[in-house]
Scaffold this motif. Sequence first.
Motif, mmCIF file in Angstrom:
data_model
loop_
_atom_site.group_PDB
_atom_site.id
_atom_site.type_symbol
_atom_site.label_atom_id
_atom_site.label_comp_id
_atom_site.label_asym_id
_atom_site.label_seq_id
_atom_site.Cartn_x
_atom_site.Cartn_y
_atom_site.Cartn_z
ATOM 1 N N UNK A 90 25.100 30.135 43.013
ATOM 2 C CA UNK A 90 24.624 31.504 42.773
ATOM 3 C C UNK A 90 24.890 31.948 41.342
ATOM 4 N N UNK A 91 25.949 31.408 40.728
ATOM 5 C CA UNK A 91 26.318 31.838 39.379
ATOM 6 C C UNK A 91 26.406 30.700 38.366
ATOM 7 N N UNK A 92 26.500 29.457 38.857
ATOM 8 C CA UNK A 92 26.684 28.326 37.953
ATOM 9 C C UNK A 92 25.447 27.438 37.932
ATOM 10 N N UNK A 93 25.353 26.601 36.912
ATOM 11 C CA UNK A 93 24.259 25.640 36.818
ATOM 12 C C UNK A 93 24.439 24.549 37.878
ATOM 13 N N UNK A 231 37.199 33.208 29.410
ATOM 14 C CA UNK A 231 35.798 32.919 29.078
ATOM 15 C C UNK A 231 34.964 32.614 30.333
ATOM 16 N N UNK A 232 35.617 32.375 31.457
ATOM 17 C CA UNK A 232 34.923 31.858 32.629
ATOM 18 C C UNK A 232 34.210 32.923 33.450
ATOM 19 N N UNK A 233 34.715 34.136 33.479
ATOM 20 C CA UNK A 233 34.079 35.191 34.253
ATOM 21 C C UNK A 233 34.738 35.414 35.598
ATOM 22 N N UNK A 234 34.474 36.591 36.162
ATOM 23 C CA UNK A 234 35.122 36.991 37.402
ATOM 24 C C UNK A 234 34.725 36.167 38.608
ATOM 25 N N UNK A 235 33.505 35.641 38.630
ATOM 26 C CA UNK A 235 33.038 34.898 39.801
ATOM 27 C C UNK A 235 33.882 33.648 40.040
ATOM 28 N N UNK A 236 34.068 32.833 38.993
ATOM 29 C CA UNK A 236 34.812 31.588 39.179
ATOM 30 C C UNK A 236 36.289 31.869 39.445
ATOM 31 N N UNK A 293 33.788 21.353 31.472
ATOM 32 C CA UNK A 293 35.178 21.120 31.876
ATOM 33 C C UNK A 293 36.061 22.344 31.619
ATOM 34 N N UNK A 294 35.634 23.225 30.719
ATOM 35 C CA UNK A 294 36.432 24.417 30.431
ATOM 36 C C UNK A 294 36.374 25.421 31.576
ATOM 37 N N UNK A 295 35.444 25.213 32.519
ATOM 38 C CA UNK A 295 35.400 26.020 33.743
ATOM 39 C C UNK A 295 36.188 25.324 34.852
#
Length: 325
Positions: A90-93, A231-236, A293-295
């Motif tokens: 829903x939010x990632x590639x 940098x990753x965002x609230x979703x992850x 990988x940074x996620x």
Amino acid sequence: MSLHSILENFAHPATLFFFLGMIAVFVKSDLEIPPQIAKFLSIYLLFDIGIKGGEELFHSGFNGQVLLVIVVCVLGSFLIPFGMYYILKRKLSVHDAGAVAATYGSISAVTFATGTAFLESQGEPFGGYMVAGMALMESPAIIAGLILIRMNSKSEESTTNKAGFNHILREAFFNGSVLLLIGSLLIGYIAGETGEKELKPFVNEIFFGMLSLYMLDMGLLAARRIKELKKAGGFVVSFAVLFPPIIGLFAIVLSFILGYGPGDALLQTILLASASYIAVPAAMRMAVPQANMSILLPMSLGITFTFNISLGIPLYYFLIQLIWA
């Protein structure tokens, strides 16, 4: 079990050393574990877990309970990525979602080792055959992640070619951590009482000290990864926080239905509710260079690992005692 009993987990040396490592990063100390020593500690933990599991299998034999554990672990590691992928998508590639899903289908051997140490401190018996299930959980998760990415990728250039895919499958089954774990398990089983006697000082007496040093290094790494989550965002971040308790609750109920003892139930819960930060990320980096990988690493190591070590293990045990009572 009271809240005080849950918080007693923080009094264990391994947990305290983990937080010491995190504090060292936050105060910008120059404390560090040299990479080669950290690698040795990792090898030792896999060796120790495998040998102990093999020794337990030698005493118990391959009974129905062992086979049940293996089936649950293999199916769980293969199926969890499929459920997680469509949430992450829903939010990632496609590539990021597949890599993260594979990571969360796999396991953290260090969380498992900490769980066994916790059970020993509580005087709670558990079956060493749980290691057999753990040893077989890396490969199905990697394969599931690659299948998901291939199924959902529109561009042929974005996936590995056949030769590359075959190479990754080989890595999934024969990468160093999987080979050492399974090999140690078999050696412990074959050597039996002779091996148990000869390896006793190395396998038993020094385990908690080695685990504490490794947890210090994990604390250093986790604190650095947490910083990257900005940098990753609230979703992850939300996913990494919610995954362990939700899957953990499912695993506890499943363990109860299947008739596990409390100790085995805790270890099964840890296996299903943890995430890989070594074998699977390494395989995904090679197979899916498009994955970020940074996620992936801040999620699995910075949040999920930290949650399980500090709160998850005693919380799962608390719930297991309530249900089993």
